[in-house]
Each structure stands twice: as structure tokens, then as C-alpha cells.
Design a protein around this motif. Structure first.
Motif, PDB file in Angstrom:
ATOM      1  N   UNK A 157      10.140   7.388 -17.663  1.00 24.06           N
ATOM      2  CA  UNK A 157       9.207   7.918 -16.668  1.00 24.06           C
ATOM      3  C   UNK A 157       9.533   7.236 -15.348  1.00 24.06           C
ATOM      4  N   UNK A 158       9.835   8.045 -14.329  1.00 25.16           N
ATOM      5  CA  UNK A 158      10.169   7.514 -13.007  1.00 25.16           C
ATOM      6  C   UNK A 158       9.068   7.910 -12.035  1.00 25.16           C
ATOM      7  N   UNK A 159       8.459   6.931 -11.388  1.00 22.08           N
ATOM      8  CA  UNK A 159       7.402   7.184 -10.412  1.00 22.08           C
ATOM      9  C   UNK A 159       7.896   6.686  -9.060  1.00 22.08           C
ATOM     10  N   UNK A 160       7.899   7.578  -8.073  1.00 25.58           N
ATOM     11  CA  UNK A 160       8.326   7.240  -6.719  1.00 25.58           C
ATOM     12  C   UNK A 160       7.110   7.277  -5.817  1.00 25.58           C
ATOM     13  N   UNK A 161       6.842   6.160  -5.157  1.00 27.80           N
ATOM     14  CA  UNK A 161       5.651   6.014  -4.328  1.00 27.80           C
ATOM     15  C   UNK A 161       6.065   5.691  -2.897  1.00 27.80           C
ATOM     16  N   UNK A 162       5.779   6.581  -1.955  1.00 29.85           N
ATOM     17  CA  UNK A 162       6.101   6.265  -0.558  1.00 29.85           C
ATOM     18  C   UNK A 162       5.154   5.198  -0.023  1.00 29.85           C
ATOM     19  N   UNK A 163       5.721   4.199   0.641  1.00 30.76           N
ATOM     20  CA  UNK A 163       4.877   3.153   1.228  1.00 30.76           C
ATOM     21  C   UNK A 163       4.145   3.737   2.436  1.00 30.76           C
ATOM     22  N   UNK A 164       2.930   3.268   2.658  1.00 28.06           N
ATOM     23  CA  UNK A 164       2.195   3.688   3.854  1.00 28.06           C
ATOM     24  C   UNK A 164       2.936   3.189   5.064  1.00 28.06           C
ATOM     25  N   UNK A 165       3.134   4.096   6.009  1.00 26.07           N
ATOM     26  CA  UNK A 165       3.844   3.678   7.213  1.00 26.07           C
ATOM     27  C   UNK A 165       2.907   2.860   8.083  1.00 26.07           C
TER      28      UNK A 165
ATOM     29  N   UNK B 125       0.856  -1.189   0.000  1.00 22.32           N
ATOM     30  CA  UNK B 125       0.000   0.000   0.000  1.00 22.32           C
ATOM     31  C   UNK B 125       0.889   1.234   0.000  1.00 22.32           C
ATOM     32  N   UNK B 126       0.449   2.282  -0.715  1.00 22.55           N
ATOM     33  CA  UNK B 126       1.247   3.501  -0.811  1.00 22.55           C
ATOM     34  C   UNK B 126       0.459   4.706  -0.318  1.00 22.55           C
ATOM     35  N   UNK B 127       1.205   5.738   0.063  1.00 25.35           N
ATOM     36  CA  UNK B 127       0.617   7.012   0.463  1.00 25.35           C
ATOM     37  C   UNK B 127       0.424   7.830  -0.812  1.00 25.35           C
ATOM     38  N   UNK B 128      -0.802   7.881  -1.330  1.00 23.64           N
ATOM     39  CA  UNK B 128      -1.055   8.517  -2.624  1.00 23.64           C
ATOM     40  C   UNK B 128      -0.763  10.012  -2.610  1.00 23.64           C
ATOM     41  N   UNK B 129      -0.790  10.636  -1.448  1.00 22.36           N
ATOM     42  CA  UNK B 129      -0.514  12.075  -1.366  1.00 22.36           C
ATOM     43  C   UNK B 129       0.953  12.389  -1.639  1.00 22.36           C
ATOM     44  N   UNK B 130       1.844  11.423  -1.452  1.00 20.23           N
ATOM     45  CA  UNK B 130       3.268  11.682  -1.607  1.00 20.23           C
ATOM     46  C   UNK B 130       3.881  11.155  -2.893  1.00 20.23           C
TER      47      UNK B 130
END
Length: 148
Positions: free
Chosen positions: A127-135, A112-117
Motif C-alpha cells: 500500500x503506497x500513500x502519497x501525502x502532499x505537504x502543506x505549502x 502537516x499535509x494537504x488532506x485534499x491531495x
């Protein structure tokens, strides 16, 4: 069937479908005729590092203003369009491998990722997409309510 074996079989089936699709896309004749109405699918690499998931897409020749990136749950969707300059004096085609037109690709994220970040950049055809994982929250105490 236990959940681990079921997940493993699903992953193997998914890998087989992707591999077969890549082989078919590699055939010159099939490149001239889209196999599906959504167009072609760009190659993707996915890495997990610490608190982030990094996804890279090979989009050489795609104009950045045609790209769309959305995240929905654990799915990352990209779309866009690639055109090459037209040559008006073509007498014969000797090789035709570059896929053109509309494309879209959806990848399943491993967490799961934090869609806001979520951040994306497009440079040199990648194309590089960086997705922070939900803590994950640590230990949580749950209060028990009386049912009376």
C-alpha cells in the motif's frame, strides 16, 4: 528540559517501543496469539521527498477491498483484514508466522499535509500513500489593529 532534548527522548522511546514490538511479533508463539485487541501491525517505511511524504505498508495477501486509509491532522491511519485459504486436512503445524485477522496501524507524519491531495494505491501487496505537504506561505505582513 529544552524542547530539542525532549523531542529526541520521545523519538528514542517511540523507536524502542516499535523495535521491541517487532521482536515480539517475530516469535512464532506470540504470532498465534494477538498481543492487542486491534490485531497485528504491518511494517511501514516513510520517505520525505520535496513537497511529498511517501508511506509504504507491507500488506502481502490483504484483499484491497478490506483496506481503509484516513488522515487526521499529522496522523495516517490504515486498517484492514488478512485471511489465508483454509486447509481442511491439517495434521500438524510445523511453522506459523504469518499474522492474520484484523489490523490497524497509525503513523505520525513528519509535517502537516494537504488532506485534499492525499492519494493511495495498492499493488503487489504494498500500500503506497502519497501525502502532499502543506505549502508554507512566504513572508506575510500582519496589520496591527488599534486597541482603542
Amino acid at each position: 528540559m529544552d524542547p530539542f532534548r525532549k523531542r529526541l527522548l520521545e523519538e528514542l522511546e517511540h523507536m524502542q517501543q516499535q523495535h521491541t514490538g517487532r521482536i515480539l511479533r517475530g516469535m512464532s508463539l506470540l504470532r498465534m496469539m494477538p498481543l492487542v485487541s486491534e490485531g497485528w501491525q504491518p511494517a511501514a517505511d516513510m520517505y520525505e521527498a520535496g513537497d511529498y511524504i511517501h508511506v509504504y505498508f507491507d500488506l502481502a495477501g490483504v484483499a484491497g477491498d478490506t483496506l481503509g486509509v484516513t488522515v487526521d491532522g499529522r496522523h495516517l491511519h490504515i486498517s484492514g483484514h488478512r485471511e489465508l485459504p483454509t486447509h481442511h486436512a491439517i495434521a500438524c503445524i510445523h511453522q506459523l508466522e504469518i499474522e492474520l485477522g484484523a489490523f490497524q496501524r497509525t503513523v505520525l507524519l513528519p509535517a502537516a499535509v494537504d488532506v485534499e491531495g492525499v492519494e493511495s494505491t495498492y499493488s503487489n501487496g504494498i500500500l503506497m500513500v502519497t501525502l502532499p505537504k502543506k505549502s508554507r506561505k512566504g513572508k506575510v505582513s500582519i496589520r496591527i489593529m488599534s486597541g482603542e
